[in-house]
Design a protein around this motif. Structure first.
Motif, PDB file in Angstrom:
ATOM      1  N   ALA A 106       0.818  -1.337   0.195  1.00 58.14           N
ATOM      2  CA  ALA A 106      -0.126   0.038   0.046  1.00 58.14           C
ATOM      3  C   ALA A 106       0.895   1.259   0.179  1.00 58.14           C
ATOM      4  N   VAL A 107       0.446   2.432  -0.611  1.00 58.21           N
ATOM      5  CA  VAL A 107       1.168   3.656  -0.821  1.00 58.21           C
ATOM      6  C   VAL A 107       1.027   4.665   0.253  1.00 58.21           C
ATOM      7  N   ASP A 108      -0.430   4.508   0.632  1.00 55.44           N
ATOM      8  CA  ASP A 108      -0.881   5.646   1.571  1.00 55.44           C
ATOM      9  C   ASP A 108       0.016   5.696   2.744  1.00 55.44           C
ATOM     10  N   ALA A 109       0.376   4.761   3.428  1.00 50.27           N
ATOM     11  CA  ALA A 109       1.307   4.904   4.827  1.00 50.27           C
ATOM     12  C   ALA A 109       2.580   5.437   4.138  1.00 50.27           C
ATOM     13  N   LEU A 110       3.043   5.128   3.105  1.00 50.70           N
ATOM     14  CA  LEU A 110       4.216   5.424   2.648  1.00 50.70           C
ATOM     15  C   LEU A 110       4.402   7.026   2.690  1.00 50.70           C
TER      16      LEU A 110
END
Length: 404
Positions: A397-401
């Motif tokens: 997932a990208v959001d947390a990055l």
């Protein structure tokens, strides 16, 4: 365009490298590499601290970004606690996994699982510096001063686990130029010695399909002069000493981005798990520039894009088209934000330090001011901050990055 950029005497293959001719975010400030390293650190944790962790720079120039990444990884590693009786390490600590002539296996990688000790506690992962595998993808010869722990290859390796980053690579993927007539589009041909253009054959069906979907014909241009402050039309494909180009030709030119879509799709297809990031200047369907964006750069100056190998030839990227191609390969949604948004999410802030710091720590104030100035250049929406960041996740997932 392909011969002018990547032929035996092409712009990117011969000479000292792109940094002598134009500035990218990588060249502008080490704050860019520091932000990318923060993304790498977050991604490393999200992937479960794999061994190895790949960082692949596509269109690496002369390896500037990866050199800095290697230094940041070493600086971030905790100091070794070697007993006095231990044999001193004589080999490079980067990395501890074996290197072979083909360091990238063709089978998909999975993260190395963390075993649990008999007491039930999970051991700390090995420092990233010991697991990092740095690879530069570039057609130019390997620089003689490049550190040995950075691989150099002409092809993107397969089954990557980690980060693939392409900074101002897609804008140099060769593309075709079309000219519009009353009823259809035709290719534009160009003399590579002079830049003189002439009409070519009708577009193929794939290029017509791309143009119809991604670059619909705009309304006729206004007959009145453009308003004050509007962007000037750049003379494209005109020789520096030749006649003025036909104004109608400039208005009717469109750039067919299908080759960029295919290149990005192939790059995303090399990912096993991780994130592919493209950083570039571009546009989306609702705001395609009239007349296109094709131009050249040489010696720090914008020049006519005569495809003779003496200058960079570049055109902005249709980012939404490229993004859709990558998402189709990855089978997951993409994220498209401005560089200003991306860098701020990764801790790059162009704000000035408090003036009170000058009284208590003058040297620290000067350093903080220099850092803020560099960050301001990277996040300026009228400059590098207006670049797009396209993030394509594969199995993560990208959001947390990208959370602040």
């Amino acid at each position: 365009m392909d011969a002018a950029l990547y032929g035996p005497h092409g712009f990117f293959v011969s000479g000292a490298g792109p940094a002598d001719h134009f500035r990218t975010s990588v060249h502008a400030s080490p704050a860019f590499a520091a932000a990318v390293f923060r993304l790498v650190s977050r991604l490393d944790a999200a992937l479960g601290f794999p061994t190895p962790f790949d960082v692949v720079d596509v269109g690496a120039g002369r390896g500037e970004l990866l050199r800095t990444m290697a230094t940041l990884a070493r600086d971030a590693a905790p100091p070794a606690t070697t007993p006095a009786t231990a044999t001193p390490r004589t080999t490079s600590p980067h990395p501890t996994f074996p290197r072979t002539a083909t360091p990238h296996p063709t089978s998909p990688r999975t993260a190395t699982p963390h075993t649990t000790s008999p007491t039930g506690t999970r051991p700390e992962p090995s420092p990233l510096a010991h697991r990092l595998r740095l690879t530069a993808v570039e057609l130019a010869p390997r620089p003689p001063d490049l550190p040995s722990d950075i691989d150099w290859t002409a092809e993107i390796p397969p089954a990557l686990t980690g980060l693939l980053i392409a900074t101002e690579w897609l804008d140099n993927i060769p593309l075709d130029i079309a000219g519009r007539t009353e009823t259809s589009h035709h290719y534009r041909l160009v003399d590579p010695r002079t830049g003189t253009e002439s009409p070519g054959p009708p577009l193929t069906t794939p290029d017509t399909t791309w143009l119809t979907h991604w670059h619909p014909t705009p309304p006729p241009p206004p007959t009145h002069p453009p308003p004050p402050g509007s962007s000037p039309v750049i003379k494209r494909f005109a020789s520096e000493t030749g006649p003025e180009p036909d104004a109608n030709l400039l208005i009717d030119r469109v750039e067919i981005g299908r080759s960029r879509d295919e290149a990005w799709g192939r790059a995303v297809g090399r990912m096993g798990r991780g994130v592919a990031v493209a950083v570039d200047y571009g546009h989306v369907r609702e705001g395609r520039p009239v007349g296109g964006t094709l131009t050249g750069y040489r010696g720090g100056r914008q020049v006519p894009p005569v495809p003779d190998g003496s200058c960079d030839i570049t055109a902005h990227v249709a980012m939404d088209s490229v993004a859709a191609a990558g998402a189709q390969v990855a089978g997951s949604a993409y994220t498209l934000v401005s560089q200003r948004e991306a860098l701020r999410a990764l801790g790059v802030d162009g704000g000035r330090p408090p003036l009170s710091l000058a009284g208590t720590d003058p040297a620290g104030y000067v350093r903080a001011l220099a850092t803020a100035s560099a960050a301001a250049e990277l996040t300026d929406p009228a400059g590098l901050g207006g670049h797009y960041w396209l993030l394509q996740p594969v199995g993560v997932a990208v959001d947390a990055l990208m959370a602040r």
